[in-house]
Write a protein that holds these residues in place. Structure first.
Motif, PDB file in Angstrom:
ATOM      1  N   THR A 122      34.446  35.621 -59.397  1.00 62.61           N
ATOM      2  CA  THR A 122      33.066  35.262 -59.070  1.00 62.61           C
ATOM      3  C   THR A 122      32.206  35.199 -60.321  1.00 62.61           C
ATOM      4  OG1 THR A 122      33.209  36.224 -56.854  1.00 62.61           O
ATOM      5  CG2 THR A 122      31.008  36.000 -57.804  1.00 62.61           C
ATOM      6  N   VAL A 123      32.362  36.201 -61.183  1.00 63.43           N
ATOM      7  CA  VAL A 123      31.586  36.221 -62.426  1.00 63.43           C
ATOM      8  C   VAL A 123      31.912  34.997 -63.278  1.00 63.43           C
ATOM      9  CG1 VAL A 123      31.193  37.469 -64.581  1.00 63.43           C
ATOM     10  CG2 VAL A 123      31.363  38.719 -62.431  1.00 63.43           C
ATOM     11  N   VAL A 124      33.200  34.652 -63.355  1.00 68.01           N
ATOM     12  CA  VAL A 124      33.621  33.543 -64.199  1.00 68.01           C
ATOM     13  C   VAL A 124      33.221  32.194 -63.596  1.00 68.01           C
ATOM     14  CG1 VAL A 124      35.631  32.333 -65.133  1.00 68.01           C
ATOM     15  CG2 VAL A 124      35.498  34.822 -65.260  1.00 68.01           C
ATOM     16  N   VAL A 125      33.580  32.012 -62.324  1.00 67.15           N
ATOM     17  CA  VAL A 125      33.399  30.698 -61.698  1.00 67.15           C
ATOM     18  C   VAL A 125      31.927  30.404 -61.401  1.00 67.15           C
ATOM     19  CG1 VAL A 125      33.939  29.320 -59.662  1.00 67.15           C
ATOM     20  CG2 VAL A 125      35.714  30.675 -60.748  1.00 67.15           C
ATOM     21  N   ALA A 126      31.198  31.411 -60.932  1.00 65.21           N
ATOM     22  CA  ALA A 126      29.782  31.184 -60.627  1.00 65.21           C
ATOM     23  C   ALA A 126      28.894  31.471 -61.827  1.00 65.21           C
ATOM     24  CB  ALA A 126      29.363  32.060 -59.445  1.00 65.21           C
ATOM     25  N   GLY A 127      29.303  32.403 -62.685  1.00 65.03           N
ATOM     26  CA  GLY A 127      28.489  32.721 -63.849  1.00 65.03           C
ATOM     27  C   GLY A 127      28.600  31.687 -64.946  1.00 65.03           C
ATOM     28  N   GLY A 128      29.806  31.134 -65.151  1.00 64.03           N
ATOM     29  CA  GLY A 128      29.995  30.126 -66.184  1.00 64.03           C
ATOM     30  C   GLY A 128      29.060  28.938 -66.061  1.00 64.03           C
ATOM     31  N   PRO A 129      28.965  28.312 -64.885  1.00 63.15           N
ATOM     32  CA  PRO A 129      28.029  27.195 -64.740  1.00 63.15           C
ATOM     33  C   PRO A 129      26.571  27.571 -64.995  1.00 63.15           C
ATOM     34  CG  PRO A 129      29.623  27.165 -62.967  1.00 63.15           C
ATOM     35  CD  PRO A 129      29.829  28.457 -63.692  1.00 63.15           C
ATOM     36  N   ARG A 130      26.199  28.805 -64.685  1.00 58.34           N
ATOM     37  CA  ARG A 130      24.814  29.216 -64.933  1.00 58.34           C
ATOM     38  C   ARG A 130      24.546  29.371 -66.424  1.00 58.34           C
ATOM     39  NH1 ARG A 130      26.110  30.406 -59.889  1.00 58.34           N
ATOM     40  NH2 ARG A 130      24.483  30.579 -58.311  1.00 58.34           N
ATOM     41  N   PHE A 162      26.607  42.515 -60.342  1.00 58.89           N
ATOM     42  CA  PHE A 162      27.041  42.811 -58.972  1.00 58.89           C
ATOM     43  C   PHE A 162      28.352  42.145 -58.572  1.00 58.89           C
ATOM     44  CE2 PHE A 162      22.463  43.538 -58.858  1.00 58.89           C
ATOM     45  CZ  PHE A 162      22.414  44.815 -58.297  1.00 58.89           C
ATOM     46  N   GLY A 163      28.792  41.115 -59.327  1.00 58.36           N
ATOM     47  CA  GLY A 163      30.040  40.449 -58.950  1.00 58.36           C
ATOM     48  C   GLY A 163      31.235  41.376 -59.041  1.00 58.36           C
ATOM     49  N   LEU A 164      31.333  42.112 -60.159  1.00 59.28           N
ATOM     50  CA  LEU A 164      32.443  43.052 -60.320  1.00 59.28           C
ATOM     51  C   LEU A 164      32.344  44.183 -59.305  1.00 59.28           C
ATOM     52  CD1 LEU A 164      32.537  43.236 -64.226  1.00 59.28           C
ATOM     53  CD2 LEU A 164      33.967  41.851 -62.706  1.00 59.28           C
ATOM     54  N   TRP A 165      31.132  44.690 -59.101  1.00 59.25           N
ATOM     55  CA  TRP A 165      30.954  45.760 -58.118  1.00 59.25           C
ATOM     56  C   TRP A 165      31.252  45.257 -56.712  1.00 59.25           C
ATOM     57  CZ3 TRP A 165      27.002  46.556 -54.299  1.00 59.25           C
ATOM     58  CH2 TRP A 165      27.057  47.817 -53.687  1.00 59.25           C
ATOM     59  N   GLY A 166      30.834  44.020 -56.424  1.00 58.96           N
ATOM     60  CA  GLY A 166      31.138  43.448 -55.110  1.00 58.96           C
ATOM     61  C   GLY A 166      32.626  43.339 -54.866  1.00 58.96           C
ATOM     62  N   GLY A 167      33.410  43.055 -55.920  1.00 61.91           N
ATOM     63  CA  GLY A 167      34.849  43.025 -55.766  1.00 61.91           C
ATOM     64  C   GLY A 167      35.418  44.394 -55.445  1.00 61.91           C
ATOM     65  N   ALA A 208      23.081  38.587 -53.726  1.00 61.07           N
ATOM     66  CA  ALA A 208      23.755  38.564 -52.429  1.00 61.07           C
ATOM     67  C   ALA A 208      25.052  37.765 -52.497  1.00 61.07           C
ATOM     68  CB  ALA A 208      22.823  37.984 -51.370  1.00 61.07           C
ATOM     69  N   PHE A 209      25.019  36.654 -53.210  1.00 60.63           N
ATOM     70  CA  PHE A 209      26.235  35.850 -53.364  1.00 60.63           C
ATOM     71  C   PHE A 209      27.315  36.639 -54.097  1.00 60.63           C
ATOM     72  CE2 PHE A 209      28.841  33.046 -56.000  1.00 60.63           C
ATOM     73  CZ  PHE A 209      29.377  32.206 -55.035  1.00 60.63           C
ATOM     74  N   ALA A 210      26.915  37.376 -55.146  1.00 63.10           N
ATOM     75  CA  ALA A 210      27.873  38.148 -55.929  1.00 63.10           C
ATOM     76  C   ALA A 210      28.554  39.219 -55.084  1.00 63.10           C
ATOM     77  CB  ALA A 210      27.166  38.798 -57.121  1.00 63.10           C
ATOM     78  N   ILE A 211      27.818  39.802 -54.136  1.00 70.67           N
ATOM     79  CA  ILE A 211      28.387  40.857 -53.296  1.00 70.67           C
ATOM     80  C   ILE A 211      29.333  40.285 -52.248  1.00 70.67           C
ATOM     81  CG2 ILE A 211      27.803  42.633 -51.589  1.00 70.67           C
ATOM     82  CD1 ILE A 211      25.210  43.091 -53.183  1.00 70.67           C
ATOM     83  N   THR A 212      28.983  39.135 -51.680  1.00 76.28           N
ATOM     84  CA  THR A 212      29.775  38.576 -50.581  1.00 76.28           C
ATOM     85  C   THR A 212      30.944  37.711 -51.037  1.00 76.28           C
ATOM     86  OG1 THR A 212      28.273  36.683 -50.418  1.00 76.28           O
ATOM     87  CG2 THR A 212      27.814  38.591 -49.008  1.00 76.28           C
ATOM     88  N   SER A 213      30.831  37.070 -52.177  1.00 74.55           N
ATOM     89  CA  SER A 213      31.848  36.105 -52.576  1.00 74.55           C
ATOM     90  C   SER A 213      33.244  36.703 -52.729  1.00 74.55           C
ATOM     91  CB  SER A 213      31.435  35.407 -53.874  1.00 74.55           C
ATOM     92  OG  SER A 213      32.366  34.418 -54.240  1.00 74.55           O
ATOM     93  N   VAL A 263      30.921  43.988 -45.190  1.00 72.76           N
ATOM     94  CA  VAL A 263      30.359  43.556 -46.475  1.00 72.76           C
ATOM     95  C   VAL A 263      29.764  42.159 -46.355  1.00 72.76           C
ATOM     96  CG1 VAL A 263      30.913  42.982 -48.871  1.00 72.76           C
ATOM     97  CG2 VAL A 263      31.920  45.004 -47.815  1.00 72.76           C
ATOM     98  N   LEU A 264      30.480  41.269 -45.670  1.00 74.43           N
ATOM     99  CA  LEU A 264      29.991  39.900 -45.488  1.00 74.43           C
ATOM    100  C   LEU A 264      28.719  39.862 -44.656  1.00 74.43           C
ATOM    101  CD1 LEU A 264      33.348  37.988 -44.894  1.00 74.43           C
ATOM    102  CD2 LEU A 264      31.845  37.830 -46.880  1.00 74.43           C
ATOM    103  N   LEU A 265      28.637  40.688 -43.645  1.00 78.16           N
ATOM    104  CA  LEU A 265      27.446  40.703 -42.790  1.00 78.16           C
ATOM    105  C   LEU A 265      26.219  41.197 -43.544  1.00 78.16           C
ATOM    106  CD1 LEU A 265      28.837  42.005 -39.372  1.00 78.16           C
ATOM    107  CD2 LEU A 265      27.878  39.740 -39.853  1.00 78.16           C
ATOM    108  N   VAL A 266      26.346  42.306 -44.261  1.00 78.54           N
ATOM    109  CA  VAL A 266      25.197  42.864 -44.987  1.00 78.54           C
ATOM    110  C   VAL A 266      24.747  41.909 -46.090  1.00 78.54           C
ATOM    111  CG1 VAL A 266      24.410  44.749 -46.462  1.00 78.54           C
ATOM    112  CG2 VAL A 266      25.821  45.241 -44.450  1.00 78.54           C
ATOM    113  N   GLY A 267      25.699  41.432 -46.886  1.00 76.69           N
ATOM    114  CA  GLY A 267      25.345  40.507 -47.955  1.00 76.69           C
ATOM    115  C   GLY A 267      24.782  39.198 -47.431  1.00 76.69           C
ATOM    116  N   GLY A 268      25.319  38.728 -46.296  1.00 72.87           N
ATOM    117  CA  GLY A 268      24.809  37.498 -45.711  1.00 72.87           C
ATOM    118  C   GLY A 268      23.363  37.614 -45.269  1.00 72.87           C
ATOM    119  N   CYS A 269      22.986  38.760 -44.741  1.00 77.00           N
ATOM    120  CA  CYS A 269      21.594  38.965 -44.334  1.00 77.00           C
ATOM    121  C   CYS A 269      20.657  38.943 -45.538  1.00 77.00           C
ATOM    122  CB  CYS A 269      21.462  40.286 -43.580  1.00 77.00           C
ATOM    123  SG  CYS A 269      22.209  40.260 -41.921  1.00 77.00           S
TER     124      CYS A 269
END
Length: 430
Positions: A369-377, A76-81, A131-136, A92-98
């Motif tokens: 998002t994929v790199v920065v948040a996915g790498g640590p995971r 979802f990170g690439l799609w969110g971008g 949700a984070f992947a969509i909003t970030s 986008v921020l409102l829907v993903g935040g909910c």
């Protein structure tokens, strides 16, 4: 005497963090809401691995939380971008935040119900990560619309520093909760605090103006589909420096991220529950202190070299922390690693935001998002698996040294990153 005082003040301004972005009301509201929400999220960031370790008794399951978070980021990170470039970014921020808020409430409910299910915990972490992947990407891409271009590096540094400050005090507060109550009582308190504080971010998003997508140069209608994602990769492929900056960050995070080891380290080496908060806060403490003295970052011209040095410093500091036998030594070394990470993160993000056109920023931030948040995971999985087979010390020392060595080999083999300089002199950005 007056001249001496004036020189000292000028010197302090050269090192102190730049607060000028806070003069912009829209940015100030977003900064405030996100900072409060980030503080609350740290309660969940500590509670989830503690709960998983309590349920399973092993760091491997804690490491699996990294996979549960990474798979949604990858999908979802690439799609969110692409969505951030094709839709109103405020919406986008409102829907993903909910959705993000609902996932936190789910963690609260399962802890109150006593579900004690590792699989349910993995599922909720996956939803939260989706949700984070969509909003970030949208959250990052709006920054150049909130502040003038010359303030983007300062606003980026301020964001990182504020969020790391929240990451310092949040885990410390969570550690106090887990030290004061048994795990079964502490978990719902931590999740409830996160859910309550996240409402500040929703409030700040509601106050934003509409942010429709920038038009395509050819006047076409942009869609958030596969073709749009591929278009973003084509653009990224034309800039080798950005590709190398992503690669070196993946090396640092996958091979040297130690956080999946913290619950076991706290229990076996540093005396129990009260230590876990310090371990989870230590990297953020260093990043916060690094940010508070970050005035020099905006004047760095050899940004590629500075990024490389920061990544090598991160790896070496993590390796040394793996040898520490006392908690305070580990905290100091992890803090040094955090300061290095702040420098590398600020430089990478500034490059992306300043030099990419607005119509591409969402998709590039999706990759980020994929790199920065996915790498640590992925790093969590690596650390948990190595600890299960060889122990926590080997997982930290070996991973840290490997990250430092491979970072050097990468830039020697592909020197474009070392040669990269900021295209605008520091004097012209003031």
């Amino acid at each position: 005497m007056t001249d001496v005082t004036s020189d000292r003040r000028r010197g302090a301004r050269r090192w102190a963090i730049d607060l000028r972005p806070l003069r912009v009301p829209a940015y100030r509201r977003v900064w405030t809401g996100n900072a409060i929400a980030m503080f609350g999220f740290q309660f969940t960031a500590v509670a989830v691995p503690v709960e998983m370790f309590d349920l399973t008794g092993g760091s491997l399951w804690v490491g699996l939380l990294g996979i549960a978070g990474f798979v949604p980021l990858l999908i979802f990170g690439l799609w969110g971008g692409a969505v951030a470039d094709a839709r109103d970014r405020r919406r986008v921020l409102l829907v993903g935040g909910c959705v993000l808020w609902a996932s936190t409430l789910g963690l609260l409910v399962q802890s109150l119900a006593g579900a004690r299910s590792p699989l349910l915990l993995l599922l909720l972490v996956g939803l939260q990560s989706t949700a984070f992947a969509i909003t970030s990407p949208a959250r990052s891409a709006i920054l150049p619309r909130l502040v003038p271009a010359e303030l983007v590096p300062a606003a980026t540094t301020l964001n990182f520093t504020t969020f790391t400050a929240a990451a310092v005090f949040g885990p410390l507060a969570a550690g106090l909760i887990f030290a004061a109550w048994q795990v079964g009582v502490a978990l719902p308190i931590a999740y409830a605090a996160d859910a309550l504080l996240f409402t500040a971010s929703l409030w700040a998003t509601l106050r934003l103006p509409a942010m429709p997508p920038a038009p395509d140069p050819d006047g076409g209608v942009r869609k958030a589909g596969f073709a749009s994602i591929i278009d973003g990769f084509r653009y990224l492929a034309t800039t080798r420096v950005l590709l190398l900056s992503f690669a070196i960050d993946l090396i640092a995070m996958i091979l040297a991220m130690p956080r999946a080891l913290f619950p076991e380290l706290a229990q076996e080496r540093f005396g129990g529950a009260s230590a876990v908060g310090w371990l989870y806060s230590s990297i953020a403490i260093g990043a916060m202190l690094g940010g508070l003295t970050s005035g020099w970052i905006g004047r760095v011209r050899r940004q590629g070299l500075a990024l490389t040095v920061a990544v090598v410093g991160w790896g070496v500091a993590i390796a040394l922390a793996g040898l520490a036998g006392q908690l305070w030594v580990a905290v100091v070394l992890l803090g040094v690693a955090g300061a290095a990470d702040l420098v590398s993160a600020t430089l990478r993000q500034s490059m992306l935001l300043v030099y990419a056109p607005d119509r591409m920023r969402g998709r590039l931030q999706g990759v980020n998002t994929v790199v920065v948040a996915g790498g640590p995971r992925l790093g969590d999985l690596r650390a948990g698996a190595m600890a299960a087979g060889f122990g926590t010390g080997f997982a930290m020392v070996g991973g840290g040294l490997a990250a430092a060595v491979l970072a050097v080999l990468l830039v020697v083999a592909f020197p474009a990153l070392l040669r990269y300089r900021s295209t605008t002199p520091a004097e012209e950005r003031r």
